[in-house]
Design a protein around this motif. Structure first.
Motif, PDB file in Angstrom:
ATOM      1  N   GLY A 184       0.745  -1.275  -0.177  1.00 20.25           N
ATOM      2  CA  GLY A 184       0.025  -0.098  -0.098  1.00 20.25           C
ATOM      3  C   GLY A 184       0.834   1.482  -0.007  1.00 20.25           C
ATOM      4  O   GLY A 184       0.535   2.227  -0.608  1.00 20.25           O
ATOM      5  N   GLN A 212       3.807  10.617  -4.408  1.00 20.48           N
ATOM      6  CA  GLN A 212       2.772  11.271  -4.539  1.00 20.48           C
ATOM      7  C   GLN A 212       3.031  12.932  -4.349  1.00 20.48           C
ATOM      8  O   GLN A 212       1.928  13.434  -4.066  1.00 20.48           O
ATOM      9  N   GLY A 249       0.094   2.904  -3.944  1.00 24.56           N
ATOM     10  CA  GLY A 249      -0.981   3.460  -3.502  1.00 24.56           C
ATOM     11  C   GLY A 249      -2.315   3.115  -4.232  1.00 24.56           C
ATOM     12  O   GLY A 249      -2.438   2.090  -4.091  1.00 24.56           O
ATOM     13  N   LYS A 250      -3.111   3.951  -4.579  1.00 28.05           N
ATOM     14  CA  LYS A 250      -4.521   3.430  -5.004  1.00 28.05           C
ATOM     15  C   LYS A 250      -4.698   3.520  -6.394  1.00 28.05           C
ATOM     16  O   LYS A 250      -5.680   3.080  -6.901  1.00 28.05           O
ATOM     17  N   SER A 251      -3.695   4.148  -7.337  1.00 28.09           N
ATOM     18  CA  SER A 251      -3.918   4.078  -8.749  1.00 28.09           C
ATOM     19  C   SER A 251      -4.211   2.762  -9.567  1.00 28.09           C
ATOM     20  O   SER A 251      -5.127   2.553 -10.296  1.00 28.09           O
ATOM     21  N   LYS A 252      -3.355   1.738  -9.035  1.00 25.10           N
ATOM     22  CA  LYS A 252      -3.248   0.552  -9.815  1.00 25.10           C
ATOM     23  C   LYS A 252      -3.547  -0.573  -8.749  1.00 25.10           C
ATOM     24  O   LYS A 252      -2.876  -1.589  -8.941  1.00 25.10           O
ATOM     25  N   ARG A 253      -4.280  -0.392  -7.520  1.00 31.74           N
ATOM     26  CA  ARG A 253      -4.064  -1.163  -6.414  1.00 31.74           C
ATOM     27  C   ARG A 253      -4.933  -2.817  -6.798  1.00 31.74           C
ATOM     28  O   ARG A 253      -4.515  -3.729  -6.379  1.00 31.74           O
TER      29      ARG A 253
END
Length: 329
Positions: free
Chosen positions: A188, A260, A192-196
């Motif tokens: 994590g 980020q 990050g959250k872009s291609k989780r």
């Protein structure tokens, strides 16, 4: 050359302790690259992400690998031997699991592992947020290897105490809880959250890979020497734990990577725009009150009241017109 830290980046993640240093293996690789590979240029953030992906994949695959031997070895420990094997002088069962209550004893071992695993998972999640994950995972993997190794050397040391095996299972259950909180937190942090969804979809195959490897290794040694079914996975997981200690980068900021930065700048810009909009609305509100003596809420309430009054008058006039037509006819 290190990337410059954006303003406020040091406050984006609280450094949990003083152990968030660059690993020894990474320092060695950096030194070699400066002297031997000066012409080689690559994206540093991509290289670090690949290393974290591979290391965490291997780590949790090893956790699952170390859980499989006991399910493979149970048949040998229980002593389901044929008369041909006994006549050849081969071992038939291993005390205390060679009696009629073998199923109950194996149930005790499984319960010892599962209960301690479930309870310790709460504590591991709490601790993982407050310590260096490199030390956390390395220690957990090495101690998991120690307790897995302990189960195997019971045969070579001629240990037949049930409590010895229960303690080995309890220790393995406790330290195997370091795996999931640690690797998930690391993935994590780095991705990050872009291609989780994509990353976790590929990365989560470590569970099947670990189970397959654990079964194959245990099955390879179970007939000749079942102790090696535990010893070999124990050595492998401890070695991979030491590998994580040497090369696992706990946080991107440790090596000067701030993935980020763009998002932080956009967030700061959006917050400043929102503050300006709020100030502009306050100025309009003050100007309106100063000119009319009423604010937005009072004016909106008056408009709504006038609209309802108009609708009521129109309805009354329409009703009166219908009454007039009825009286004429």
């Amino acid at each position: 050359m290190r990337e410059r830290a954006p303003r406020g980046a040091a406050r984006t993640r609280k450094m949990s302790n003083n152990y968030n240093d660059v690993p020894l293996g990474i320092r060695l690789v950096q030194r070699l690259s400066r002297h031997c590979c000066t012409r080689f240029h690559a994206r540093r953030d991509l290289l670090y992400k690949m290393s974290v992906f591979v290391l965490t994949f291997l780590a949790y695959a090893c956790y699952h690998m170390s859980r499989k031997p006991i399910s493979v070895v149970k048949s040998v420990l229980q002593g389901n031997c044929s008369t041909i094997q006994v006549s050849k002088g081969q071992e038939c069962g291993y005390a205390p699991f060679d009696g009629h209550d073998a199923t109950t004893l194996f149930g005790m071992l499984d319960s010892a592992f599962l209960f301690t695993y479930a309870i310790a998972m709460f504590a591991s999640g709490f601790v993982a947020e407050r310590v260096s994950l490199r030390y956390f995972l390395s220690m957990g993997m090495i101690l998991t290897g120690v307790f897995t190794y302990m189960f195997g050397i019971a045969r070579t040391s001629n240990i037949h105490s049930l409590w010895y095996f229960i303690v080995a299972q309890i220790g393995a259950g406790i330290f195997q809880t370091t795996g999931w909180p640690g690797v998930v937190a690391l993935v994590g942090r780095w991705f990050g959250k872009s291609k989780r969804g994509l990353i976790f979809g590929i990365w989560n195959s470590h569970t099947s890979i670990g189970n397959i490897l654990g079964t194959l290794i245990a099955a390879h040694y179970v007939e000749s020497d079942w102790a090696l079914s535990f010893v070999v996975p124990g050595i492998i997981i401890a070695a991979v734990g030491f590998l994580l200690f040497l090369f696992l980068v706990d946080q991107p900021e440790i090596v000067g990577i701030y993935p980020q930065v763009g998002q932080q700048e956009r967030r700061v810009a959006n917050e400043s725009d929102e503050e300006q909009d709020d100030e502009e609305q306050v100025r309009h509100q003050d100007a309106l009150v100063a000119s009319t003596g009423y604010g937005y809420s009072e004016i909106v309430s008056a408009i709504i009241s006038v609209w309802f009054l108009r609708v009521a008058v129109q309805s009354l006039l329409l009703y009166n017109s219908r009454l007039t037509r009825v009286s004429l006819f």
